[in-house]
Design an enzyme around this catalytic site. Structure first.
Site, short mmCIF file in Angstrom:
data_model
loop_
_atom_site.label_atom_id
_atom_site.label_comp_id
_atom_site.label_asym_id
_atom_site.label_seq_id
_atom_site.Cartn_x
_atom_site.Cartn_y
_atom_site.Cartn_z
CG ASP A 1 -1.88 1.13 1.29
OD1 ASP A 1 -1.67 2.12 0.55
OD2 ASP A 1 -2.85 1.04 2.07
CG HIS A 2 3.16 4.15 -3.16
ND1 HIS A 2 4.06 4.70 -2.28
CD2 HIS A 2 3.71 4.26 -4.40
CE1 HIS A 2 5.12 5.13 -2.93
NE2 HIS A 2 4.94 4.87 -4.24
#
Lengths: 452, 347
Positions: free
Chosen positions: A424-425
């Site tokens: 999850d950036h």
């Protein structure tokens, strides 16, 4: 006559499907007897009787969805009436026998007394154990599957009133209609593979209607399929990227053989059965512990997205994806970094078996902080896994297969394995994720580090 | 809240043509009609004959029916109440006037220990078909011993029926029912109601004792009241209607038996409830109503039931102090607004 009510089987459960009756009307029921199977979001659990007596009436049909606290069956003395049946001569107490003999049989009067007990009230409590809500607010919340603990009260001293609940219902509806990405994050239940109590599933992005022709079969969604679908849809809203590394698995596989040989030699007679159930340590078990140990050095990875903040988890709970007949389950090994290989091995096999049987308890598939998905056993070389929100990362593991590899200038055959981290950036950046993956690779390539 | 304060009740369409008369007239005409209808009906009380009653309820009756049926008694409440009980046991239908409810304390033993219990204690062999009419209430500057609402004393007693009409029409319908009832009925009048006016239908249709009336339908909040309190509750309800608050007013009419169903049904609809009573708060009618709602409509309540009642003091003689001690429209409105705010009622 006593009521058997739909129990609350998890913190956020609002209703359950009574999937199957295991007793029928007229059966004698003892405390602890399993009356029925209850399908919650992801698990099928047993409904045990707290009453003694005869199952007199089933109030819901198998397959019905029932709110918690609702009566599903009546247990009585067998007379079928509220009043205890008048004794006939044959059942009259034998005055010559000692009283203890009489007590061995549950008395109708006891059934009467228990009928007076109010059904266990499924009322959520705030953290201080007190919860202010008007009776009407509680009723409306119950009827609409709203968890009172999630509602802020605006009445006197923070009392939740009906208006707060109706607002919450409207907000939930709006949130789902907008398929808002934040709705994916539930910091209270990180990693819990579970939908929201309201109809989040139905609220997911409208699906295009497939063209159907004769011979097509329409399969209604069961709870697990529906929730799996909803969770994966949520996951697509997560801005993510994937990193792949190739692991030299030669030492890992050798280490596994060695460990299993040692266990087999030591086991059988005494400890083997107890520690590993007679089975071997799997590559997956090694990966679980390796990942847990590496996470310890990379606490950033052990995080969840919480909408307006990031939750850095204190415990390292590693989930592993298990394919089941109608969906996907992610049972969780808690504190995987503090458990031995054989503990992990025993636990994962038990959990996987229960997952396939649909018997996982909610606390066995909730609370995960990191997930591993392994398709190596199917011969898949490499793939990317879909993030299990709100967790920050998931590791996809491919098969270990011989690959031509250059070592010391020589082209040789080395078993290698590709591992892919999807991230999850919003929580983790490329360099952080890459450092974790590099260190994990090192641990896997020096497998002694998995046990020391 | 004085005798000159005489709001007119809104008449249902069917009663539009009914004559508008006072509560006092309704009682007088009903007594007269019942005495004509049934020769066993007779009246007893202090100053009800020659003087025509302290509040003129029995005006003209001595002249019409003579001293055998309109009996002036000595100032001896226990004695004449006991005599009436004896007459009732032998088949007469006495209607006793006790000049004010405050004086009924003199006859409490007769009422509570005898009238209420005879039917039960003698295995149903005797009944006591009598009515005790007695006015009560404050607001007339009559000081502490003459301004009391003692209805809860009698409403507490099984064996008695206690009614408290709030309109001229109910005064008639409930008095008919009380006289025709075979059990002792305490018929509570209120000094503040005698001059109120309203339509009273002709005919002799008796009310059902034990049945409350929704005198104003509404959806947002229920006010439960009785007797003079209902008049104030209606005034407040109509005023709030203009602000967009729909108040339902339940008039108990009968304090025993109590129509719990109608009360709970109303609260299940509105989710908010206030009891308005002119008696004292502690152990009062309002406590009974609040408990009834708690038992019968708990899951429908969005706020605790509130009670608006008299200050817990002997009622003062001084006019401003008396006013301050009695609950009024302002006090009721204030509590209603508090409940609406507490439940985020959007006007």
């Amino acid at each position: 006559m006593a009521e058997i009510v739909m129990p609350r089987l998890s913190d956020t459960m609002e209703e359950g499907v009574l999937s199957r009756w295991l007793k029928k009307v007229g059966d004698q029921v003892h405390k602890g007897d399993v009356l029925a199977e209850i399908e919650t979001d992801k698990a099928t659990m047993d409904l045990e009787s707290f009453e003694e007596g005869v199952l007199e009436r089933l109030l819901v049909e198998a397959g019905s969805t029932v709110s918690i606290g609702t009566a599903v069956a009546l247990v009585g003395d067998g007379s079928g009436a509220d009043e205890p049946a008048a004794r006939d001569d044959s059942s009259a107490p034998d005055l010559s026998s000692p009283p203890s003999v009489q007590l061995a049989q549950p008395l109708p009067a006891q059934a009467q007394t228990s009928a007076l007990k109010p059904p266990a009230a499924p009322v959520p409590t705030a953290q201080d154990g007190r919860f202010r809500a008007s009776p009407l607010a509680r009723k409306v919340a119950r009827d609409n599957g709203i968890d009172l603990a999630t509602v802020t009260g605006t009445g006197p001293e923070g009392r939740v009133v009906r208006a707060d609940i109706t607002d919450a219902i409207a907000a939930a509806r709006d949130a789902h209609a907008a398929a808002h990405p934040e709705s994916a994050a539930h910091p209270e239940f990180p990693g819990q593979t579970r939908a929201h109590p309201t109809s989040s599933v139905g609220g997911a992005a409208p699906a295009p209607t497939p063209h159907t022709t004769e011979g097509d079969e329409r399969i209604p969604l069961n709870n697990i399929r529906r929730i799996t679908a909803a969770r994966l849809t949520e996951s697509q809203a997560v801005p993510h990227f994937s990193l792949t590394m190739v692991v030299d698995a030669e030492k890992l596989l050798a280490f596994r053989s060695q460990v299993n040989a040692t266990l087999a030699a030591a086991g059988g007679a005494t400890t083997g059965e107890a520690t590993t159930g007679g089975a071997k340590i799997s590559v997956n078990d090694l990966l679980m512990r390796a990942a847990a140990l590496t996470i310890r050095a990379h606490p950033h990875v052990n995080s969840s997205w919480a909408g307006d903040s990031i939750v850095r988890h204190g415990r390292i709970n590693v989930g592993f994806a298990v394919a089941i007949e109608d969906g996907l389950m992610v049972p969780v090994v808690t504190d995987a970094d503090r458990k031995t290989l054989s503990e992990i091995s025993t636990e994962t096999r038990a959990l996987a078996a229960r997952a396939r049987a649909g018997k996982l308890k909610p606390d066995e598939f909730s609370g995960g902080t990191f997930t591993i998905s392994n398709l190596g056993m199917f011969g898949i070389d490499e793939f990317t896994a879909v993030i299990n929100p709100p967790e920050a990362a998931i590791l996809a593991v491919g098969a270990a297969s011989p690959q031509p590899t250059l070592r010391d200038g020589q082209l040789i055959n080395v078993p290698t394995m590709k591992i892919t981290l999807t991230v999850d950036h919003r929580v983790l950046d490329g360099a952080t994720a890459a450092a974790f993956l590099r260190d994990l690779t090192h641990v896997l390539e020096e497998p002694l580090r998995i046990v020391v | 809240m004085t005798n000159d304060h005489a709001p007119e009740t809104v008449a249902p369409a069917a009663e539009q043509n009914a004559p508008i008369i006072t509560y006092r007239q309704a009682l007088n005409e009903t007594l007269r009609a019942e005495m004509i209808r049934d020769p066993d009906v007779f009246l007893m009380g202090e100053e009800i004959g020659v003087f025509e009653g302290s509040y003129k309820i029995t005006a003209g009756l001595l002249a019409e029916f003579g001293p055998k049926r309109v009996v002036d008694t000595p100032i001896a409440e226990e004695g004449f109440t006991g005599a009436a009980i004896g007459a009732a046991m032998l088949g007469m239908r006495p209607v006793v006037e006790i000049m004010t409810i405050n004086f009924s304390l003199k006859a409490v033993d007769q009422i509570v220990n005898h009238a209420a219990k005879i039917h039960s204690m003698f295995g149903g062999q005797a009944s006591v078909p009598m009515v005790i009419r007695t006015p009560g209430g404050g607001g007339q500057q009559l000081a502490a011993t003459h301004s009391q609402n003692l209805e809860v004393w009698y409403a507490h007693i099984p064996g008695l029926k206690v009614v408290a009409p709030s309109t001229p029409a109910d005064a008639k319908a409930l008095l008919l029912a009380a006289i025709r009832d075979d059990d002792p009925v305490i018929f509570l009048e209120n000094l503040g109601l005698y001059n109120t006016k309203g339509p009273v239908p002709a005919g002799d249709e008796a009310a059902e004792i034990g049945k409350a009336a929704v005198v104003k339908p509404g959806t947002d909040l229920t006010v439960v009241s009785y007797s003079h309190g209902t008049v104030i509750a209606l005034e407040v309800a109509h005023k709030l209607e203009e602000e967009g608050v729909s108040v339902e007013v339940v008039d108990l009419r009968s304090l025993r038996p109590l129509d719990r169903d109608t009360i709970c049904e109303s609260v299940r609809k509105t989710s908010r409830a206030v009891v308005f009573e002119e008696d004292w708060l502690s152990y009062g009618i309002g406590a009974e109503i609040a408990a009834t709602i708690g038992e019968g409509a708990f899951d429908y309540l969005d706020a605790a039931v509130r009670r608006v009642a008299a200050a817990e003091v002997p009622l003062p003689y001084s006019k401003p102090l008396e006013r301050a001690a009695l609950p009024d429209a302002a006090a009721l409105s204030k509590v209603i607004r508090e409940i609406l705010d507490a439940t985020r009622f959007a006007r």
